[in-house]
Design a protein around this motif. Structure first.
Motif, PDB file in Angstrom:
ATOM      1  N   ARG A 177     -34.291 -12.332 -17.018  1.00 41.51           N
ATOM      2  CA  ARG A 177     -35.005 -13.501 -16.862  1.00 41.51           C
ATOM      3  C   ARG A 177     -35.822 -13.644 -17.997  1.00 41.51           C
ATOM      4  NH1 ARG A 177     -34.817 -11.195 -12.061  1.00 41.51           N
ATOM      5  NH2 ARG A 177     -34.108 -12.256 -10.265  1.00 41.51           N
ATOM      6  N   GLU A 178     -36.303 -14.993 -18.344  1.00 41.02           N
ATOM      7  CA  GLU A 178     -37.058 -15.337 -19.588  1.00 41.02           C
ATOM      8  C   GLU A 178     -38.451 -15.022 -19.182  1.00 41.02           C
ATOM      9  OE1 GLU A 178     -36.120 -16.196 -22.598  1.00 41.02           O
ATOM     10  OE2 GLU A 178     -33.964 -15.999 -21.964  1.00 41.02           O
ATOM     11  N   GLY A 179     -39.148 -14.413 -20.264  1.00 41.87           N
ATOM     12  CA  GLY A 179     -40.598 -14.224 -20.335  1.00 41.87           C
ATOM     13  C   GLY A 179     -41.122 -13.404 -19.035  1.00 41.87           C
ATOM     14  N   GLU A 180     -42.122 -14.141 -18.427  1.00 42.76           N
ATOM     15  CA  GLU A 180     -42.979 -13.584 -17.362  1.00 42.76           C
ATOM     16  C   GLU A 180     -42.006 -13.416 -16.071  1.00 42.76           C
ATOM     17  OE1 GLU A 180     -46.844 -14.461 -14.496  1.00 42.76           O
ATOM     18  OE2 GLU A 180     -46.708 -15.234 -16.785  1.00 42.76           O
ATOM     19  N   ALA A 181     -41.129 -14.451 -16.008  1.00 52.70           N
ATOM     20  CA  ALA A 181     -40.415 -14.250 -14.821  1.00 52.70           C
ATOM     21  C   ALA A 181     -39.593 -12.879 -14.497  1.00 52.70           C
ATOM     22  CB  ALA A 181     -39.320 -15.599 -14.667  1.00 52.70           C
ATOM     23  N   ASP A 182     -39.305 -12.293 -15.834  1.00 47.63           N
ATOM     24  CA  ASP A 182     -38.603 -10.952 -15.980  1.00 47.63           C
ATOM     25  C   ASP A 182     -39.179  -9.779 -15.385  1.00 47.63           C
ATOM     26  OD1 ASP A 182     -35.915  -9.816 -16.764  1.00 47.63           O
ATOM     27  OD2 ASP A 182     -37.139  -8.853 -18.310  1.00 47.63           O
ATOM     28  N   VAL A 183     -40.726 -10.002 -15.708  1.00 43.93           N
ATOM     29  CA  VAL A 183     -41.600  -8.938 -15.295  1.00 43.93           C
ATOM     30  C   VAL A 183     -42.047  -9.003 -13.775  1.00 43.93           C
ATOM     31  CG1 VAL A 183     -43.808  -8.059 -15.687  1.00 43.93           C
ATOM     32  CG2 VAL A 183     -42.539  -8.845 -17.607  1.00 43.93           C
ATOM     33  N   ARG A 184     -41.984 -10.223 -13.315  1.00 49.74           N
ATOM     34  CA  ARG A 184     -42.199 -10.554 -11.830  1.00 49.74           C
ATOM     35  C   ARG A 184     -40.935 -10.049 -11.089  1.00 49.74           C
ATOM     36  NH1 ARG A 184     -44.169 -15.772 -13.059  1.00 49.74           N
ATOM     37  NH2 ARG A 184     -42.359 -16.819 -12.302  1.00 49.74           N
ATOM     38  N   GLY A 185     -39.784 -10.181 -11.612  1.00 52.70           N
ATOM     39  CA  GLY A 185     -38.619  -9.684 -10.778  1.00 52.70           C
ATOM     40  C   GLY A 185     -38.187  -8.402 -11.245  1.00 52.70           C
ATOM     41  N   ALA A 186     -39.105  -7.514 -11.267  1.00 51.13           N
ATOM     42  CA  ALA A 186     -38.879  -6.027 -11.921  1.00 51.13           C
ATOM     43  C   ALA A 186     -38.080  -5.223 -11.108  1.00 51.13           C
ATOM     44  CB  ALA A 186     -40.240  -5.346 -11.987  1.00 51.13           C
ATOM     45  N   TYR A 187     -37.964  -5.638  -9.679  1.00 51.24           N
ATOM     46  CA  TYR A 187     -37.163  -4.891  -8.826  1.00 51.24           C
ATOM     47  C   TYR A 187     -35.732  -5.246  -9.184  1.00 51.24           C
ATOM     48  CZ  TYR A 187     -40.544  -2.921  -5.931  1.00 51.24           C
ATOM     49  OH  TYR A 187     -41.621  -1.929  -5.360  1.00 51.24           O
ATOM     50  N   ASN A 188     -34.683  -4.280  -9.668  1.00 54.13           N
ATOM     51  CA  ASN A 188     -33.487  -4.677  -9.924  1.00 54.13           C
ATOM     52  C   ASN A 188     -32.713  -4.173  -8.568  1.00 54.13           C
ATOM     53  OD1 ASN A 188     -33.072  -1.929 -10.085  1.00 54.13           O
ATOM     54  ND2 ASN A 188     -32.657  -2.103 -12.451  1.00 54.13           N
ATOM     55  N   ASP A 189     -31.261  -4.401  -8.858  1.00 53.78           N
ATOM     56  CA  ASP A 189     -30.314  -4.232  -7.689  1.00 53.78           C
ATOM     57  C   ASP A 189     -30.572  -2.432  -7.232  1.00 53.78           C
ATOM     58  OD1 ASP A 189     -29.784  -6.617  -6.857  1.00 53.78           O
ATOM     59  OD2 ASP A 189     -27.793  -6.550  -7.739  1.00 53.78           O
ATOM     60  N   PHE A 190     -31.027  -1.872  -8.166  1.00 52.69           N
ATOM     61  CA  PHE A 190     -30.969  -0.219  -7.654  1.00 52.69           C
ATOM     62  C   PHE A 190     -31.891  -0.299  -6.330  1.00 52.69           C
ATOM     63  CE2 PHE A 190     -33.181   3.698  -7.702  1.00 52.69           C
ATOM     64  CZ  PHE A 190     -32.033   4.712  -8.082  1.00 52.69           C
ATOM     65  N   TRP A 191     -32.790  -0.961  -6.205  1.00 51.08           N
ATOM     66  CA  TRP A 191     -34.013  -0.745  -5.564  1.00 51.08           C
ATOM     67  C   TRP A 191     -33.877  -1.561  -4.068  1.00 51.08           C
ATOM     68  CZ3 TRP A 191     -37.096   3.057  -6.442  1.00 51.08           C
ATOM     69  CH2 TRP A 191     -37.163   3.309  -7.869  1.00 51.08           C
ATOM     70  N   LEU A 192     -32.779  -2.735  -4.011  1.00 49.63           N
ATOM     71  CA  LEU A 192     -32.688  -3.455  -3.057  1.00 49.63           C
ATOM     72  C   LEU A 192     -31.380  -3.134  -2.304  1.00 49.63           C
ATOM     73  CD1 LEU A 192     -33.643  -6.688  -5.091  1.00 49.63           C
ATOM     74  CD2 LEU A 192     -34.941  -5.120  -3.805  1.00 49.63           C
ATOM     75  N   ASP A 193     -31.037  -3.556  -1.114  1.00 47.53           N
ATOM     76  CA  ASP A 193     -30.042  -3.373  -0.321  1.00 47.53           C
ATOM     77  C   ASP A 193     -29.945  -4.502   0.752  1.00 47.53           C
ATOM     78  OD1 ASP A 193     -27.989  -1.987   0.866  1.00 47.53           O
ATOM     79  OD2 ASP A 193     -29.191  -0.492   1.867  1.00 47.53           O
ATOM     80  N   TYR A 194     -29.653  -5.684   0.479  1.00 49.37           N
ATOM     81  CA  TYR A 194     -29.487  -6.861   1.390  1.00 49.37           C
ATOM     82  C   TYR A 194     -28.251  -6.578   2.064  1.00 49.37           C
ATOM     83  CZ  TYR A 194     -32.784  -9.596  -1.315  1.00 49.37           C
ATOM     84  OH  TYR A 194     -34.188 -10.149  -1.879  1.00 49.37           O
ATOM     85  N   GLY A 195     -27.299  -5.585   1.589  1.00 50.14           N
ATOM     86  CA  GLY A 195     -25.858  -5.864   2.126  1.00 50.14           C
ATOM     87  C   GLY A 195     -25.127  -6.649   1.204  1.00 50.14           C
ATOM     88  N   SER A 196     -23.833  -6.585   1.502  1.00 48.28           N
ATOM     89  CA  SER A 196     -22.854  -7.390   0.726  1.00 48.28           C
ATOM     90  C   SER A 196     -21.783  -8.401   1.392  1.00 48.28           C
ATOM     91  CB  SER A 196     -21.878  -6.081  -0.036  1.00 48.28           C
ATOM     92  OG  SER A 196     -21.486  -5.443   0.625  1.00 48.28           O
ATOM     93  N   GLU A 197     -22.243  -8.204   2.723  1.00 49.87           N
ATOM     94  CA  GLU A 197     -21.267  -9.095   3.908  1.00 49.87           C
ATOM     95  C   GLU A 197     -22.469  -9.928   4.817  1.00 49.87           C
ATOM     96  OE1 GLU A 197     -19.214  -6.213   5.797  1.00 49.87           O
ATOM     97  OE2 GLU A 197     -17.618  -5.805   4.323  1.00 49.87           O
ATOM     98  N   ALA A 198     -21.868 -11.229   5.061  1.00 49.62           N
ATOM     99  CA  ALA A 198     -22.331 -11.999   6.050  1.00 49.62           C
ATOM    100  C   ALA A 198     -21.874 -11.287   7.297  1.00 49.62           C
ATOM    101  CB  ALA A 198     -22.011 -13.278   5.627  1.00 49.62           C
ATOM    102  N   SER A 199     -22.505 -11.684   8.476  1.00 48.74           N
ATOM    103  CA  SER A 199     -21.910 -11.290   9.590  1.00 48.74           C
ATOM    104  C   SER A 199     -20.600 -11.920   9.988  1.00 48.74           C
ATOM    105  CB  SER A 199     -22.905 -12.183  10.820  1.00 48.74           C
ATOM    106  OG  SER A 199     -24.150 -11.597  10.933  1.00 48.74           O
ATOM    107  N   ALA A 200     -19.854 -10.854  10.375  1.00 45.59           N
ATOM    108  CA  ALA A 200     -18.359 -11.261  10.620  1.00 45.59           C
ATOM    109  C   ALA A 200     -17.896 -12.488  11.813  1.00 45.59           C
ATOM    110  CB  ALA A 200     -17.623  -9.917  11.140  1.00 45.59           C
TER     111      ALA A 200
END
Length: 320
Positions: free
Chosen positions: A86-109
Motif C-alpha cells: 500500500r502507499e505510505g502510512e497505510a502500508d505500515v498499518r497493514g504490516a500483517y501480511n498473509d503469512f500471519w493470517l488464516d481466514y481460510g480460502s473457502e466460503a461455507s459449502a
C-alpha cells in the motif's frame, strides 16, 4: 406421462430421500460414545469466508448458486490479499501480511450469504438505547490514549481471544477448537489463547447471579443428538457485538456427517438488542493437532502501547 412412469419416478425420489436419511443417521450411529451419546470429539475448523452479516449486494437472498459462490470467493480472496503493498502510512498499518493470517480460502459449502440466519435479513439487530450507550462508552475508551490496560479490550490484553467466545466466531486466525467428552462433562479447548471451557452435563443449576466469570457459567445437556450449552453470568468486562453482562447464550453442536459439525448459537439479550439473533457455522474435521498459542509471552505490543500513551501525555504537558 403414463401412470406407470409417474409411480416409478415417485418411487425413485422416495428412495433417494430414504437413502440420504439413512446415510445421515448411519453417520450418527457410527459415531457414538460407550454411554450412547453422539461422539463429537476431535479438532474442528471453523474458518470460513462467509461473512457474519449479509452483504448488501445479496439483500433478500439466503443462499448463492455454486457459480455465484465461486465468484464471491474469488472476490473476497482478492480483497483480503494482505501481500499487496500500500502507499505510505497505510502500508505500515497493514504490516500483517498473509503469512500471519488464516481466514481460510473457502466460503461455507451451504452457499449461505451470511452466518446470521435469524433475523431473516442476515444482519445483527439494532442495539437498544442501553446497548448504544454501553457501546459508545467502550468506543470512547478505545479511541483515547490508554490510561491503563483496562482501557484496552480483553483480546489485546491476552485475557480472552477475539474469536474464542463464547460464542465462537470465525476471524483472522486460530479458528480451531478441540472437543473432548466424558459421560458427565464436555471440554472445549479453543486454539486462540489456549482457552478451555469445562462444561458439566449434569443437572447442576447455574451459579448464583452474583458469581460472574470471564466466560460465564456454562451448563450442557443433550437435545436428541444435539449438544446444547447454556451460558449465563457473564461479566461487564466483556462484550460481544454490543452485548451486556446479562446476555443468555445458547450454543448447539450437531454432527452432520463424517467431517462436519454444525455449530449454532443464539444471542438472547433484550437489554442490548431489539431481538434475538442466531448464527450457523458449519465446521470441518481437522486431522492436525492444536498447538499452544502463547499470547502473553509475546505481548510486547501492550507494553509499547502503554509506553507510547505515557510519552504522548508528557509531550502534551510540555506544550502546556
Amino acid at each position: 406421462m403414463s401412470c406407470k412412469k409417474t409411480v416409478t419416478l415417485l418411487t425413485l425420489i422416495t428412495s433417494v430421500c430414504f437413502v440420504t436419511t439413512i446415510d445421515a443417521q448411519s453417520t450418527i450411529d457410527r459415531h457414538r460414545t460407550p454411554w450412547d451419546t453422539p461422539d463429537l470429539q476431535g479438532v474442528w475448523d471453523y474458518r470460513t469466508l462467509t461473512p457474519l452479516e449479509r452483504p448488501n449486494e445479496f439483500e433478500g437472498r439466503t443462499s448463492l448458486s455454486p457459480e455465484e459462490l465461486a465468484a464471491f470467493t474469488a472476490r473476497t480472496l482478492a480483497r483480503r490479499n494482505n501481500d499487496q503493498r500500500r502507499e505510505g502510512e497505510a502500508d505500515v498499518r497493514g504490516a500483517y501480511n498473509d503469512f500471519w493470517l488464516d481466514y481460510g480460502s473457502e466460503a461455507s459449502a451451504t452457499g449461505q450469504t451470511s452466518l446470521i440466519v435469524v433475523p431473516s435479513d442476515g444482519k445483527i439487530p439494532d442495539l437498544t438505547e442501553l446497548g448504544e450507550g454501553r457501546f459508545a462508552e467502550i468506543q470512547a475508551r478505545r479511541q483515547r490514549g490508554a490510561w491503563g490496560p483496562e482501557d484496552r479490550n480483553v483480546a489485546e490484553r491476552c485475557l480472552l481471544g477475539f474469536n474464542a467466545g463464547p460464542p465462537l466466531n470465525p476471524s483472522v486466525y486460530n479458528n480451531n477448537f478441540q472437543l473432548f467428552q466424558t459421560k458427565d462433562h464436555v471440554v472445549l479447548l479453543i486454539e486462540m489463547v489456549h482457552d478451555a471451557r469445562i462444561i458439566p452435563l449434569t443437572d447442576r443449576p447455574h451459579l448464583p447471579g452474583h458469581m460472574r466469570q470471564w466466560r460465564g457459567d456454562s451448563v450442557g445437556r443433550w437435545d436428541g443428538d444435539t449438544l446444547v450449552v447454556d451460558t449465563v453470568n457473564l461479566t461487564d468486562k466483556t462484550s460481544f457485538r454490543g452485548s451486556g453482562q446479562n446476555m443468555h447464550l445458547e450454543e448447539r453442536f450437531t454432527r452432520v456427517d463424517e467431517d462436519t459439525l454444525l455449530y449454532e448459537y443464539t444471542i438472547h439479550d433484550p437489554e442490548s438488542f431489539t431481538q434475538d439473533w442466531t448464527v450457523s457455522v458449519p465446521t470441518k474435521k481437522n486431522s492436525s493437532p492444536i498447538y499452544e498459542y502463547a499470547c502473553h509471552e509475546g505481548n510486547y505490543g501492550m507494553t509499547n502501547l502503554l509506553a507510547g500513551a505515557r510519552n504522548l501525555e508528557r509531550e502534551q504537558t510540555d506544550r502546556d
